[in-house]
Design a protein around this motif. Sequence first.
Motif, PDB file in Angstrom:
ATOM      1  N   TYR A  82      97.381  82.284  90.497  1.00 61.47           N
ATOM      2  CA  TYR A  82      97.593  83.721  90.665  1.00 61.47           C
ATOM      3  C   TYR A  82      97.955  84.420  89.364  1.00 61.47           C
ATOM      4  CZ  TYR A  82      96.998  82.528  95.460  1.00 61.47           C
ATOM      5  OH  TYR A  82      96.460  82.056  96.618  1.00 61.47           O
ATOM      6  N   SER A  83      98.576  83.720  88.442  1.00 59.32           N
ATOM      7  CA  SER A  83      98.768  84.319  87.123  1.00 59.32           C
ATOM      8  C   SER A  83      97.427  84.470  86.418  1.00 59.32           C
ATOM      9  CB  SER A  83      99.721  83.471  86.279  1.00 59.32           C
ATOM     10  OG  SER A  83      99.907  84.045  85.001  1.00 59.32           O
ATOM     11  N   SER A  84      96.562  83.458  86.529  1.00 63.24           N
ATOM     12  CA  SER A  84      95.227  83.554  85.927  1.00 63.24           C
ATOM     13  C   SER A  84      94.434  84.696  86.540  1.00 63.24           C
ATOM     14  CB  SER A  84      94.462  82.232  86.116  1.00 63.24           C
ATOM     15  OG  SER A  84      95.088  81.171  85.431  1.00 63.24           O
ATOM     16  N   ARG A  85      94.510  84.852  87.851  1.00 60.52           N
ATOM     17  CA  ARG A  85      93.733  85.890  88.524  1.00 60.52           C
ATOM     18  C   ARG A  85      94.226  87.285  88.174  1.00 60.52           C
ATOM     19  NH1 ARG A  85      92.955  83.152  94.554  1.00 60.52           N
ATOM     20  NH2 ARG A  85      91.586  81.456  93.852  1.00 60.52           N
ATOM     21  N   LEU A  86      95.524  87.448  88.030  1.00 58.89           N
ATOM     22  CA  LEU A  86      96.042  88.750  87.607  1.00 58.89           C
ATOM     23  C   LEU A  86      95.656  89.047  86.166  1.00 58.89           C
ATOM     24  CD1 LEU A  86      99.660  89.395  88.956  1.00 58.89           C
ATOM     25  CD2 LEU A  86      97.574  90.679  89.409  1.00 58.89           C
ATOM     26  N   GLU A  87      95.806  88.042  85.306  1.00 60.39           N
ATOM     27  CA  GLU A  87      95.542  88.256  83.883  1.00 60.39           C
ATOM     28  C   GLU A  87      94.076  88.553  83.616  1.00 60.39           C
ATOM     29  OE1 GLU A  87      96.544  86.149  79.558  1.00 60.39           O
ATOM     30  OE2 GLU A  87      97.202  85.204  81.421  1.00 60.39           O
ATOM     31  N   THR A  88      93.179  87.990  84.412  1.00 55.63           N
ATOM     32  CA  THR A  88      91.746  88.225  84.214  1.00 55.63           C
ATOM     33  C   THR A  88      91.183  89.225  85.213  1.00 55.63           C
ATOM     34  OG1 THR A  88      91.196  86.336  85.640  1.00 55.63           O
ATOM     35  CG2 THR A  88      91.391  85.919  83.273  1.00 55.63           C
ATOM     36  N   GLY A  89      92.033  89.764  86.095  1.00 51.92           N
ATOM     37  CA  GLY A  89      91.589  90.725  87.091  1.00 51.92           C
ATOM     38  C   GLY A  89      92.131  92.114  86.797  1.00 51.92           C
ATOM     39  N   ALA A  90      93.197  92.497  87.480  1.00 44.85           N
ATOM     40  CA  ALA A  90      93.769  93.838  87.315  1.00 44.85           C
ATOM     41  C   ALA A  90      94.233  94.104  85.891  1.00 44.85           C
ATOM     42  CB  ALA A  90      94.928  94.036  88.292  1.00 44.85           C
ATOM     43  N   PHE A  91      94.656  93.056  85.169  1.00 42.69           N
ATOM     44  CA  PHE A  91      95.153  93.225  83.806  1.00 42.69           C
ATOM     45  C   PHE A  91      94.140  92.749  82.766  1.00 42.69           C
ATOM     46  CE2 PHE A  91      98.878  93.053  86.491  1.00 42.69           C
ATOM     47  CZ  PHE A  91      99.711  94.019  85.964  1.00 42.69           C
ATOM     48  N   ASP A  92      92.890  92.648  83.146  1.00 36.82           N
ATOM     49  CA  ASP A  92      91.872  92.149  82.229  1.00 36.82           C
ATOM     50  C   ASP A  92      91.792  93.021  80.969  1.00 36.82           C
ATOM     51  OD1 ASP A  92      89.800  90.613  81.243  1.00 36.82           O
ATOM     52  OD2 ASP A  92      88.260  91.780  82.254  1.00 36.82           O
ATOM     53  N   GLY A  93      91.900  92.397  79.813  1.00 41.66           N
ATOM     54  CA  GLY A  93      91.831  93.117  78.554  1.00 41.66           C
ATOM     55  C   GLY A  93      93.102  93.855  78.191  1.00 41.66           C
ATOM     56  N   ARG A  94      94.154  93.734  78.993  1.00 35.88           N
ATOM     57  CA  ARG A  94      95.414  94.442  78.754  1.00 35.88           C
ATOM     58  C   ARG A  94      96.571  93.454  78.770  1.00 35.88           C
ATOM     59  NH1 ARG A  94      94.155 100.042  79.717  1.00 35.88           N
ATOM     60  NH2 ARG A  94      96.367 100.469  79.459  1.00 35.88           N
ATOM     61  N   PRO A  95      96.621  92.537  77.811  1.00 33.95           N
ATOM     62  CA  PRO A  95      97.681  91.521  77.810  1.00 33.95           C
ATOM     63  C   PRO A  95      99.071  92.103  77.660  1.00 33.95           C
ATOM     64  CG  PRO A  95      96.473  91.502  75.730  1.00 33.95           C
ATOM     65  CD  PRO A  95      95.702  92.380  76.654  1.00 33.95           C
ATOM     66  N   ALA A  96      99.213  93.231  76.950  1.00 35.88           N
ATOM     67  CA  ALA A  96     100.539  93.834  76.796  1.00 35.88           C
ATOM     68  C   ALA A  96     101.081  94.298  78.138  1.00 35.88           C
ATOM     69  CB  ALA A  96     100.472  95.002  75.814  1.00 35.88           C
ATOM     70  N   ASP A  97     100.227  94.878  78.979  1.00 38.78           N
ATOM     71  CA  ASP A  97     100.668  95.331  80.297  1.00 38.78           C
ATOM     72  C   ASP A  97     101.050  94.149  81.183  1.00 38.78           C
ATOM     73  OD1 ASP A  97     100.289  98.063  79.752  1.00 38.78           O
ATOM     74  OD2 ASP A  97      98.150  97.891  80.173  1.00 38.78           O
ATOM     75  N   TYR A  98     100.314  93.062  81.064  1.00 33.56           N
ATOM     76  CA  TYR A  98     100.655  91.881  81.863  1.00 33.56           C
ATOM     77  C   TYR A  98     101.961  91.257  81.374  1.00 33.56           C
ATOM     78  CZ  TYR A  98     100.236  87.529  84.419  1.00 33.56           C
ATOM     79  OH  TYR A  98     100.483  86.467  85.257  1.00 33.56           O
ATOM     80  N   MET A  99     102.139  91.198  80.059  1.00 34.81           N
ATOM     81  CA  MET A  99     103.384  90.669  79.514  1.00 34.81           C
ATOM     82  C   MET A  99     104.568  91.525  79.932  1.00 34.81           C
ATOM     83  SD  MET A  99     105.038  88.404  77.845  1.00 34.81           S
ATOM     84  CE  MET A  99     103.781  87.434  77.012  1.00 34.81           C
TER      85      MET A  99
END
Length: 259
Positions: A82-99
């Motif tokens: 689920y961390s992978s899916r969020l990081e490559t889904g809703a937060f794709d290309g936005r690592p700062a927002d995911y962090m």
Amino acid sequence: MSDIGDWFKNIPFITRYWFAGSIAVPLIGKLGLIGPMYLVLWPEAFFHKFQIWRPLSATLYFPVGPGTGFLYLVNLYFLYQYSSRLETGAFDGRPADYMFMLLFNWICIVITGLMMDMQLLMIPLIMSVLYVWAQLNRETIVSFWFGTRFKACYLPWVILGFNYIIGGSVVNELIGNLVGHLYFFLMFKYPMDLGGRSFLSTPQFLYQMFPNRRGGVSGFGVPPSRRPLPQEQAGGGGGGGGGGGGRHNWGQGFRLGDD
């Protein structure tokens, strides 16, 4: 070994280091390289002995043994999925927002852990991430054990019961769900669906550390400036197409077991 290395390199950047730390720190404790008593969260040691590493180590450490090994592996799987899916889904290309999401959830969990004398924080943080994924993909039909199928919005509560059955604590899962709900409400539900002000925004220094790679979600984290009045919606007055239902479409999501 090369296949394992390729698989590990393909894990999204932030998830990869979180996943690796969640393996390395329990292994260090298991081998006795560092005593487990120095890895858990003890308020007295944190406040009075200034052992400031404890909130981080307590998030990565889990006592792996005959009675807890299966629970640890299950939650490690949830972290990866689920961390992978969020990081490559809703937060794709936005690592700062995911962090920022991880930091916000982690800080809330650390504060709760210090107040409630919780020594281990791994499961609450994983559950908070899983909760956010489930809310962003709430209409997706997911499959769980023994072929049971239900909407993703129920998944955190199903896992809460599942972890309890296999030896977990309802308190850990419940705190994770509540923290995940707090982030989801403040970041998405209140500003985007209810038209309220935005209480959360990613600090600029995170954008400098983790620059955006590409577009990501349109309008991510930005509340609408004003809801159109009913007469404006009915009156047309422009050539633009419809679609203004007032709710944000977060995509189709994923099913359990999808690659």
